[in-house]
Design an enzyme around this catalytic site. Structure first.
Site, PDB file in Angstrom:
ATOM      1  N   TRP A 196      55.014  58.190  -1.094  1.00  0.00           N
ATOM      2  CA  TRP A 196      54.772  57.304   0.187  1.00  0.00           C
ATOM      3  C   TRP A 196      53.008  57.220   0.376  1.00  0.00           C
ATOM      4  CZ3 TRP A 196      57.667  60.357   4.255  1.00  0.00           C
ATOM      5  CH2 TRP A 196      59.292  60.185   4.130  1.00  0.00           C
ATOM      6  N   LYS A 197      52.067  57.817  -0.599  1.00  0.00           N
ATOM      7  CA  LYS A 197      50.792  57.569  -0.527  1.00  0.00           C
ATOM      8  C   LYS A 197      50.268  57.650   0.940  1.00  0.00           C
ATOM      9  CE  LYS A 197      51.272  54.986  -4.736  1.00  0.00           C
ATOM     10  NZ  LYS A 197      50.663  53.858  -5.557  1.00  0.00           N
ATOM     11  N   GLU A 200      45.595  57.408  -9.008  1.00  0.00           N
ATOM     12  CA  GLU A 200      44.651  57.084  -7.789  1.00  0.00           C
ATOM     13  C   GLU A 200      43.703  58.279  -7.607  1.00  0.00           C
ATOM     14  OE1 GLU A 200      47.562  55.747  -5.034  1.00  0.00           O
ATOM     15  OE2 GLU A 200      47.957  54.186  -6.230  1.00  0.00           O
ATOM     16  N   GLU A 247      52.788  56.203 -15.770  1.00  0.00           N
ATOM     17  CA  GLU A 247      52.353  55.200 -14.762  1.00  0.00           C
ATOM     18  C   GLU A 247      51.425  54.158 -15.274  1.00  0.00           C
ATOM     19  OE1 GLU A 247      54.012  56.078 -10.359  1.00  0.00           O
ATOM     20  OE2 GLU A 247      52.042  56.852 -10.705  1.00  0.00           O
ATOM     21  N   GLY A 299      51.088  48.935  -8.079  1.00  0.00           N
ATOM     22  CA  GLY A 299      50.816  47.995  -6.489  1.00  0.00           C
ATOM     23  C   GLY A 299      50.490  46.754  -6.927  1.00  0.00           C
ATOM     24  N   SER A 343      55.088  49.169  -9.644  1.00  0.00           N
ATOM     25  CA  SER A 343      55.957  48.162  -9.221  1.00  0.00           C
ATOM     26  C   SER A 343      57.430  48.043  -9.437  1.00  0.00           C
ATOM     27  CB  SER A 343      55.459  46.970  -9.881  1.00  0.00           C
ATOM     28  OG  SER A 343      54.146  46.707  -9.301  1.00  0.00           O
ATOM     29  N   GLY A 358      56.429  53.767  -5.269  1.00  0.00           N
ATOM     30  CA  GLY A 358      55.477  53.603  -4.472  1.00  0.00           C
ATOM     31  C   GLY A 358      55.814  52.923  -3.381  1.00  0.00           C
ATOM     32  N   GLY A 359      55.348  51.619  -3.151  1.00  0.00           N
ATOM     33  CA  GLY A 359      55.667  50.800  -2.113  1.00  0.00           C
ATOM     34  C   GLY A 359      57.214  50.380  -1.667  1.00  0.00           C
TER      35      GLY A 359
HETATM   36  P1  13P Z   1      54.087  51.196  -6.602  1.00  0.00           P
HETATM   37  O1  13P Z   1      55.228  51.327  -6.800  1.00  0.00           O
HETATM   38  O2  13P Z   1      53.617  50.673  -5.284  1.00  0.00           O
HETATM   39  O3  13P Z   1      53.547  50.119  -7.741  1.00  0.00           O
HETATM   40  O4  13P Z   1      53.271  52.581  -7.063  1.00  0.00           O
HETATM   41  C1  13P Z   1      53.418  53.312  -8.190  1.00  0.00           C
HETATM   42  C2  13P Z   1      53.192  54.646  -7.686  1.00  0.00           C
HETATM   43  O5  13P Z   1      51.986  54.591  -7.896  1.00  0.00           O
HETATM   44  C3  13P Z   1      53.944  55.692  -7.704  1.00  0.00           C
HETATM   45  O6  13P Z   1      53.268  56.835  -7.945  1.00  0.00           O
END
Ligand code: 13P
Length: 250
Positions: free
Chosen positions: A10-11, A97, A167, A173, A212, A233-234
Site C-alpha cells: 500500500w506504500k 523506493e 521489480e 508506478g 504496474s 502497488g497502486g
Molecule cells: P505499482 O504496482 O504501483 O507499479 O508498484 C509496484 C511496487 O512498487 C510494489 O512494491
C-alpha cells in the site's frame, strides 16, 4: 509446487476509514481466490487495525520496512520484534523506493533481511534495475549484485522460506509493466543463481513480479513458469482490482 502469493504494497496510502473498507472488500472476496495466498502491507501505524480486521482470516499481513536493529536509540525506526507483536508474517526489504529515496545500500538491505529472519518474519527481498541499467544491458549484473549481498551475509538456506520480488524500477508506478517474457527471463536468472548454490531451495523460493501489475495484465504474467505471484502497488488499493489479480493466478 509453489503456491502463488499476491501481495499488496500500500506504500504511504490510506486512512483508518479507507483501510477498513478495503479490508472488508478483500475479506469478502478471499474465499473465491483461495488457491492463491493473499497478503497486505499497510503503513506501520495501521498495523493494529489490520491485525484486528484480518485475524482468523487466511489473509496475511506485514510491513514495508523494518530497522536492521532489534531495539535501542534509533529514533523513528521500528524493529522486527515489534512487528511480531502484531503477528506479521512478512516484511518487505530493499524496495527500490527505500533504496533510492532513503539511501539503503545493498549491505543495509542485507542486514534488514537478516533482522527480519532473526525476528521470525519472512522477508520479501526486492531487487530490480533502473531504466538506464536495462538500456546499458546490465540488468542481470544489478540483480545478481543485490542478491549476492544477502547471500553473502545469510547464505542460501535463508531463502528456503524467504520471498524475492523482481521489480524493475522503470515499471513501478509508470503504467508500463515488463512484458511477461522480460520478467520471466529475469526470474529464471534469479532462480538459476539460487540453483547454483542449492537446487532444492531454488525450486521452493517464490519469486514475485512487481511493477504496474493490474487485473488486465496479471494473467499473462502469472502464467510464466518462474513468476510465483505479484507485489502490487497502486492496483492493491482497490479490493476488486486486487482480487481480480489474485483470481488471474488461481
Ligand atoms: P505499482 O504496482 O504501483 O507499479 O508498484 C509496484 C511496487 O512498487 C510494489 O512494491
Amino acid at each position: 509446487m509453489r503456491r502463488k502469493l499476491v501481495a499488496g504494497n500500500w506504500k504511504m496510502n490510506g486512512s483508518a476509514d479507507s483501510i477498513r473498507g478495503l479490508l472488508q472488500g478483500i475479506r469478502e472476496g478471499a474465499a473465491a481466490v483461495a488457491g492463491v495466498e493473499l497478503a497486505v502491507f499497510p503503513p506501520f501505524v495501521y498495523l493494529g487495525l489490520v491485525e484486528q480486521q484480518l485475524s482468523g482470516t487466511p489473509i496475511a499481513w506485514g510491513t514495508q520496512n523494518l530497522s536492521e536493529h532489534a531495539a535501542g536509540a534509533y529514533t523513528g525506526e521500528v524493529a522486527g520484534p515489534m512487528l511480531c507483536d502484531f503477528h506479521c508474517a512478512y516484511v518487505i526489504v530493499g524496495h527500490s523506493e527505500r533504496r533510492t529515496l532513503y539511501g539503503e545500500s545493498d549491505q543495509i538491505v542485507a542486514r534488514k533481511f537478516a533482522a527480519a529472519r532473526k525476528a521470525g518474519l519472512k522477508p520479501i527481498l526486492c531487487v530490480g534495475e533502473t531504466l538506464a541499467e536495462r538500456e546499458q544491458g546490465v540488468t542481470e549484473a544489478v540483480v545478481e549484485r543485490q542478491l549476492e549481498a544477502v547471500l553473502d551475509l545469510e547464505g542460501i538456506g535463508a531463502f528456503a522460506d524467504a520471498v524475492i520480488a523482481y521489480e524493475p524500477v522503470w515499471a513501478i508506478g509508470t503504467g508500463r509493466n515488463a512484458t511477461p517474457q522480460q520478467a520471466q527471463d529475469v526470474h529464471a536468472f534469479i532462480r538459476s543463481k539460487l540453483a547454483d548454490l542449492d537446487p532444492t531451495v531454488a525450486s521452493q523460493t517464490r519469486i514475485l513480479y512487481g511493477g504496474s501489475m493490474k487485473a488486465a495484465n496479471a494473467a499473462e504474467l502469472l502464467a510464466m513458469p518462474d513468476i510465483d505471484g505479484g507485489l502490487v502497488g497502486g492496483a492493491s488499493l482497490e479490493a476488486k482490482e486486487f482480487l481480480a489479480i489474485a483470481k488471474a493466478g488461481c
